[in-house]
Design a protein around this motif. Structure first.
Motif, PDB file in Angstrom:
ATOM      1  N   GLY A   1      77.572-121.844 -22.218  1.00 34.73           N
ATOM      2  CA  GLY A   1      76.101-121.394 -21.509  1.00 34.73           C
ATOM      3  C   GLY A   1      76.596-120.113 -20.581  1.00 34.73           C
ATOM      4  O   GLY A   1      75.927-119.159 -20.706  1.00 34.73           O
ATOM      5  N   ALA A   2      77.686-120.312 -19.834  1.00 36.87           N
ATOM      6  CA  ALA A   2      77.987-118.936 -19.133  1.00 36.87           C
ATOM      7  C   ALA A   2      78.264-117.764 -19.931  1.00 36.87           C
ATOM      8  O   ALA A   2      77.684-116.716 -19.494  1.00 36.87           O
ATOM      9  N   ILE A   3      78.834-118.192 -21.044  1.00 39.32           N
ATOM     10  CA  ILE A   3      79.336-116.911 -21.963  1.00 39.32           C
ATOM     11  C   ILE A   3      78.081-116.118 -22.507  1.00 39.32           C
ATOM     12  O   ILE A   3      77.889-115.193 -22.492  1.00 39.32           O
ATOM     13  N   VAL A   4      77.209-117.060 -22.981  1.00 38.78           N
ATOM     14  CA  VAL A   4      75.945-116.607 -23.656  1.00 38.78           C
ATOM     15  C   VAL A   4      75.242-115.882 -22.632  1.00 38.78           C
ATOM     16  O   VAL A   4      74.423-114.818 -22.719  1.00 38.78           O
ATOM     17  N   PHE A   5      74.778-116.697 -21.376  1.00 36.63           N
ATOM     18  CA  PHE A   5      73.988-116.154 -20.406  1.00 36.63           C
ATOM     19  C   PHE A   5      74.324-114.672 -19.960  1.00 36.63           C
ATOM     20  O   PHE A   5      73.430-113.898 -19.731  1.00 36.63           O
ATOM     21  N   GLY A   6      75.676-114.426 -19.869  1.00 38.69           N
ATOM     22  CA  GLY A   6      76.075-113.088 -19.566  1.00 38.69           C
ATOM     23  C   GLY A   6      75.704-112.057 -20.414  1.00 38.69           C
ATOM     24  O   GLY A   6      75.270-111.010 -19.927  1.00 38.69           O
ATOM     25  N   PHE A   7      75.659-112.411 -21.690  1.00 40.25           N
ATOM     26  CA  PHE A   7      75.054-111.303 -22.649  1.00 40.25           C
ATOM     27  C   PHE A   7      73.401-111.155 -22.737  1.00 40.25           C
ATOM     28  O   PHE A   7      72.976-110.193 -22.577  1.00 40.25           O
ATOM     29  N   VAL A   8      72.890-112.431 -22.431  1.00 41.57           N
ATOM     30  CA  VAL A   8      71.419-112.441 -22.229  1.00 41.57           C
ATOM     31  C   VAL A   8      70.832-111.851 -21.213  1.00 41.57           C
ATOM     32  O   VAL A   8      69.994-110.900 -21.500  1.00 41.57           O
ATOM     33  N   VAL A   9      71.438-111.726 -20.035  1.00 41.73           N
ATOM     34  CA  VAL A   9      71.060-111.277 -18.814  1.00 41.73           C
ATOM     35  C   VAL A   9      71.047-109.922 -18.913  1.00 41.73           C
ATOM     36  O   VAL A   9      70.427-109.155 -18.329  1.00 41.73           O
ATOM     37  N   ALA A  10      71.978-109.379 -19.494  1.00 43.84           N
ATOM     38  CA  ALA A  10      72.424-108.037 -19.782  1.00 43.84           C
ATOM     39  C   ALA A  10      71.211-107.113 -20.225  1.00 43.84           C
ATOM     40  O   ALA A  10      70.848-105.983 -19.898  1.00 43.84           O
ATOM     41  N   GLY A  11      70.302-107.908 -21.223  1.00 38.88           N
ATOM     42  CA  GLY A  11      69.223-107.274 -21.780  1.00 38.88           C
ATOM     43  C   GLY A  11      67.880-107.894 -21.353  1.00 38.88           C
ATOM     44  O   GLY A  11      66.930-107.072 -21.531  1.00 38.88           O
ATOM     45  N   THR A  12      67.738-108.742 -20.587  1.00 39.71           N
ATOM     46  CA  THR A  12      66.434-109.309 -20.212  1.00 39.71           C
ATOM     47  C   THR A  12      66.374-109.230 -18.587  1.00 39.71           C
ATOM     48  O   THR A  12      65.517-109.181 -18.217  1.00 39.71           O
ATOM     49  N   GLY A  13      67.378-109.387 -17.844  1.00 38.40           N
ATOM     50  CA  GLY A  13      67.172-109.497 -16.386  1.00 38.40           C
ATOM     51  C   GLY A  13      67.369-111.023 -16.039  1.00 38.40           C
ATOM     52  O   GLY A  13      67.506-111.810 -16.822  1.00 38.40           O
ATOM     53  N   TYR A  14      67.492-111.326 -14.749  1.00 39.89           N
ATOM     54  CA  TYR A  14      68.103-112.916 -14.437  1.00 39.89           C
ATOM     55  C   TYR A  14      66.553-113.568 -14.789  1.00 39.89           C
ATOM     56  O   TYR A  14      66.866-114.770 -14.928  1.00 39.89           O
ATOM     57  N   SER A  15      65.435-113.089 -14.305  1.00 38.16           N
ATOM     58  CA  SER A  15      64.514-114.287 -14.170  1.00 38.16           C
ATOM     59  C   SER A  15      63.865-114.605 -15.629  1.00 38.16           C
ATOM     60  O   SER A  15      63.947-115.883 -15.881  1.00 38.16           O
ATOM     61  N   LEU A  16      64.055-113.559 -16.716  1.00 41.75           N
ATOM     62  CA  LEU A  16      63.643-114.189 -18.186  1.00 41.75           C
ATOM     63  C   LEU A  16      64.854-115.046 -18.632  1.00 41.75           C
ATOM     64  O   LEU A  16      64.894-116.069 -19.249  1.00 41.75           O
ATOM     65  N   ALA A  17      66.001-114.724 -18.275  1.00 42.88           N
ATOM     66  CA  ALA A  17      67.339-115.406 -18.610  1.00 42.88           C
ATOM     67  C   ALA A  17      67.470-116.879 -18.012  1.00 42.88           C
ATOM     68  O   ALA A  17      67.620-117.885 -18.847  1.00 42.88           O
ATOM     69  N   PHE A  18      66.792-117.050 -16.747  1.00 41.35           N
ATOM     70  CA  PHE A  18      66.803-118.363 -16.328  1.00 41.35           C
ATOM     71  C   PHE A  18      65.784-118.994 -16.822  1.00 41.35           C
ATOM     72  O   PHE A  18      65.662-120.156 -17.005  1.00 41.35           O
ATOM     73  N   GLY A  19      64.749-118.270 -17.288  1.00 37.12           N
ATOM     74  CA  GLY A  19      63.549-118.818 -17.908  1.00 37.12           C
ATOM     75  C   GLY A  19      63.869-119.593 -19.199  1.00 37.12           C
ATOM     76  O   GLY A  19      63.638-120.722 -19.759  1.00 37.12           O
ATOM     77  N   LEU A  20      64.802-118.816 -20.140  1.00 38.26           N
ATOM     78  CA  LEU A  20      65.189-119.328 -21.278  1.00 38.26           C
ATOM     79  C   LEU A  20      66.081-120.499 -21.381  1.00 38.26           C
ATOM     80  O   LEU A  20      66.076-121.244 -22.162  1.00 38.26           O
ATOM     81  N   THR A  21      66.934-120.438 -20.043  1.00 43.68           N
ATOM     82  CA  THR A  21      67.820-121.584 -19.891  1.00 43.68           C
ATOM     83  C   THR A  21      66.820-122.865 -19.714  1.00 43.68           C
ATOM     84  O   THR A  21      67.171-123.945 -19.953  1.00 43.68           O
TER      85      THR A  21
ATOM     86  N   GLY B   1      64.010-127.790 -12.408  1.00 42.85           N
ATOM     87  CA  GLY B   1      64.815-127.068 -11.449  1.00 42.85           C
ATOM     88  C   GLY B   1      65.337-125.900 -12.157  1.00 42.85           C
ATOM     89  O   GLY B   1      65.446-124.974 -11.342  1.00 42.85           O
ATOM     90  N   ALA B   2      65.670-125.987 -13.237  1.00 47.23           N
ATOM     91  CA  ALA B   2      66.102-124.766 -13.945  1.00 47.23           C
ATOM     92  C   ALA B   2      64.911-123.626 -14.220  1.00 47.23           C
ATOM     93  O   ALA B   2      65.190-122.578 -13.980  1.00 47.23           O
ATOM     94  N   GLY B   3      63.775-124.095 -14.296  1.00 50.68           N
ATOM     95  CA  GLY B   3      62.703-123.090 -14.414  1.00 50.68           C
ATOM     96  C   GLY B   3      62.416-122.558 -13.119  1.00 50.68           C
ATOM     97  O   GLY B   3      61.804-121.484 -13.082  1.00 50.68           O
ATOM     98  N   ALA B   4      62.652-123.279 -11.860  1.00 54.85           N
ATOM     99  CA  ALA B   4      62.398-122.631 -10.636  1.00 54.85           C
ATOM    100  C   ALA B   4      63.156-121.490 -10.370  1.00 54.85           C
ATOM    101  O   ALA B   4      62.721-120.519  -9.640  1.00 54.85           O
ATOM    102  N   LEU B   5      64.168-121.330 -10.959  1.00 52.07           N
ATOM    103  CA  LEU B   5      65.095-120.083 -10.785  1.00 52.07           C
ATOM    104  C   LEU B   5      64.365-118.805 -11.420  1.00 52.07           C
ATOM    105  O   LEU B   5      65.027-117.738 -11.407  1.00 52.07           O
ATOM    106  N   ILE B   6      63.372-119.044 -12.007  1.00 52.00           N
ATOM    107  CA  ILE B   6      62.659-117.791 -12.766  1.00 52.00           C
ATOM    108  C   ILE B   6      62.122-117.071 -11.485  1.00 52.00           C
ATOM    109  O   ILE B   6      62.023-115.730 -11.356  1.00 52.00           O
TER     110      ILE B   6
END
Length: 392
Positions: free
Chosen positions: A353-373, A291-296
């Motif tokens: 998760g919410a805090i770290v994701f905010g920093f990750v998405v700034a450098g990777t974009g949403y698709s890759l960040a959701f993939g890392l999740t 389910g988390a991976g589908a958000l890629i």
């Protein structure tokens, strides 16, 4: 007296009764407190924004409540050991409900944040105390199902109250909502009289983070934290990742997640009682990872809705299975510790998760960040499978 040709009748042992008066009173209390909590989760930020505090104030209100909850959760086992369930749960109901009335007279940011901090303490007391008490008042053979019913009773206010609170602000206004939220929590005080006063085991293990080595608690704690990381991310960032003209799609996806999680939590409990929670946990994690991976594919409506549904099922099942597994591995003296650990994994994973994701998405974009999740959730499958091989 039987004759030689008669065959004695063998009766199967009846399952112990689950819905007792004590359990029913506890569920009544839990429903009211959850209603109080979720009604104001989205309303207080709106109240601050409408009063001129802007987005910063709105974010601080939620953060203050959750950080307060995490801090107090570490103290609840010691409180239960010293004062007992009735006193501690009563304190939690008062701290969660009564401060809502302060909002009738002020929208000052410092005072509203103080209200949120106090309500967060009440929330921590209630979630830790309620879960520990469920383990006390329900039969061990049906404990997973009991946790499943608890999940449904908590999940219904979450699914209903988050959108309802926002809607009612334009119908009955903020003040009426603040009063209703206070009453919803405080009415639970009338049900405390029939609950156990003290834990059934006098000597309690009150150090939440102590004695974990060799206890069997570390694996389910970290596995569940990995799933809650993804839960916090999906609810916080999915609305931001999808175009503004498709927010109805996000609403539908999050609704599916909110609906499927309690149902999966209950079913996982029923089947977990029969076959053992450890055997079902890897499957729950696989569903959550898928389910988390589908958000890629965040641009696909099908991927968003199906992914949120799969994640809701996996998340709900993992909630029950990890909690049941932890209780199965400890004596009654550690019930408070298990409840506190599990809730720390829930709230801590969600927030981190919410805090770290905010920093990750700034450098990777949403698709890759959701993939890392999804990778984080998938990595939790490995220790779950290893634990199944070593012990159940």
């Amino acid at each position: 007296m039987t004759t030689a040709c008669e065959v004695p009748t063998l009766t199967a042992p009846t399952a112990p009764r689950l819905l007792t008066g004590q359990f029913g009173r506890l569920l009544f209390t839990v429903f009211g407190s959850a209603l109080s909590m979720y009604l104001l989760t989205s309303v207080v930020p709106l109240y601050l924004a409408a009063s001129g505090s802007g987005g910063i104030g709105a974010g601080l209100s939620t953060g203050a409540m959750m950080l307060s909850a995490v801090g107090v959760e570490l103290l609840v086992p010691r409180m239960i050991a010293r004062w007992g369930y009735q006193v501690v749960l009563g304190l939690g109901l008062i701290l969660l409900g009564a401060p809502s009335l302060v909002l009738l007279v002020t929208a000052s940011l410092p005072l509203v944040l103080a209200v949120c901090i106090v309500r967060g303490a009440g929330l921590a007391i209630l979630v830790v105390g309620a879960v520990a008490l469920i383990a006390e008042v329900t039969p061990a053979r049906r404990r997973g199902e009991a946790f499943g019913i608890y999940g449904v009773v908590v999940g219904l206010p979450a699914a209903i109250s988050l959108p309802l609170g926002v809607y009612l602000t334009s119908v009955i206004g903020f003040d009426a909502l603040f009063v209703f939220a206070a009453v919803a929590s405080l009415v639970g005080l009338i049900a405390l009289g029939g609950m156990p006063r003290q834990p059934s085991v006098e000597e309690q293990h009150v150090k939440v983070l102590g004695g974990l080595r060799g206890s069997g608690l570390l694996m389910p704690t970290f596995v569940f934290a990995a799933v809650t990381v993804a839960a916090g991310i999906s609810i916080t960032f999915l609305p931001l990742a999808v175009a503004e003209d498709k927010q109805s799609l996000v609403a539908a996806a999050l609704l599916m997640q909110a609906i499927t999680a309690p149902g999966a939590r209950w079913l996982a409990g029923r089947f977990g009682d029969r076959v053992g929670p450890a055997k079902l946990l890897p499957a729950a994690l696989i569903l959550a990872a898928l389910g988390a991976g589908a958000l890629i594919l965040v641009g696909s409506a099908v991927a968003i809705v199906v992914g949120s549904t799969l994640f809701g099922i996996g998340f709900g099942a993992a909630q029950n299975l990890t909690l049941s597994l932890m209780y199965n591995r400890v004596p009654k003296s550690r019930y408070g510790q298990v409840s506190a650990l599990w809730n720390l994994a829930y709230d801590g994973g969600w927030g981190v998760g919410a805090i770290v994701f905010g920093f990750v998405v700034a450098g990777t974009g949403y698709s890759l960040a959701f993939g890392l999740t999804a990778v984080v959730v998938a990595a939790a499958i490995v220790p779950a499978v290893q634990s199944l091989r070593n012990r159940t």
